[in-house]
Design an enzyme around this catalytic site. Structure first.
Site, PDB file in Angstrom:
ATOM      1  CB  VAL A 160      -0.776   0.083   1.296  1.00 39.80           C
ATOM      2  CG1 VAL A 160      -1.865   1.548   1.522  1.00 39.80           C
ATOM      3  CG2 VAL A 160      -1.880  -1.324   1.086  1.00 39.80           C
ATOM      4  CB  CYS A 161       4.046   2.247   1.960  1.00 38.79           C
ATOM      5  SG  CYS A 161       3.498   1.148   3.879  1.00 38.79           S
ATOM      6  N   PRO A 162       4.160   2.055  -1.537  1.00 38.62           N
ATOM      7  CG  PRO A 162       4.286   0.252  -3.192  1.00 38.62           C
ATOM      8  CD  PRO A 162       3.911   1.023  -1.104  1.00 38.62           C
TER       9      PRO A 162
END
EC number: 1.11.1.26
Length: 187
Positions: A46-48
């Site tokens: 999810v972070c990128p």
């Protein structure tokens, strides 16, 4: 304890920005709006998508006078490696702060102590270093940079228009409210 309307604590961290390693402290935020965009870890899922979304909105954030600081408990070296290996992360022009000791993350009361990771959280800080907005989501729920922009515009509007408040879903140019006794029960 809520961190809203509290001053950010002093910090000094290494960061990766525009191909260089730099040092960032709380003094770098003085006199400017800032976003501290905490995320759990580099090389994840999810972070990128979130960081890429912020990168896509970075020019507009800059026009609003906002500096962005992405923060995770990875090192600044790991940030560089991720930036070099991911097309999405390579778009990032804002600072990626390394916080391997977790001190900065703890300053924002945002550490998952059992895992040594930051929660997925956004802090909007005004030019005086006062936290004006916080958003925290569960690990599997990504944030939306469009809504972050809306919140920043609302915070900037309220800061420059004392006595006015921005209602739900407020967008720049729309009507605001002036709280008063006459308004009670009429909304």
């Amino acid at each position: 304890m809520s961190l809203i309307n509290t001053k950010i604590k002093p910090f000094k961290n290494q960061a990766f920005k525009n191909g260089e390693f730099i040092e960032i402290t709380e003094k770098d935020t003085e006199g400017r709006w800032s976003v501290f965009f905490f995320y759990p870890a580099d090389f994840t899922f999810v972070c990128p998508t979130e960081l890429g979304d912020v990168a896509d909105h970075y020019e507009e954030l800059q026009k609003l006078g906002v500096d962005v600081y992405a923060v995770s408990t990875d090192t600044h070296f790991t940030h560089k490696a991720w930036h070099s290996s991911s097309e999405t992360i390579a778009k990032i022009k804002y600072a990626m702060i390394g916080d391997p000791t977790g001190a900065l993350t703890r300053n924002f009361d945002n550490m998952r102590e059992d895992e040594g990771l930051a929660d997925r959280a956004t802090f909007v800080v005004d030019p005086q270093g006062i936290i004006q907005a916080i958003e925290v989501t569960a690990e599997g729920i990504g944030r939306d940079a469009s809504d972050l922009l809306r919140k920043i515009k609302a915070a900037q509007y309220v800061a420059s228009h004392p006595g006015e408040v921005c209602p739900a879903k407020w967008k720049e140019g729309e009507a605001t409210l002036a709280p008063s006794l006459d308004l009670v029960g009429k909304i």
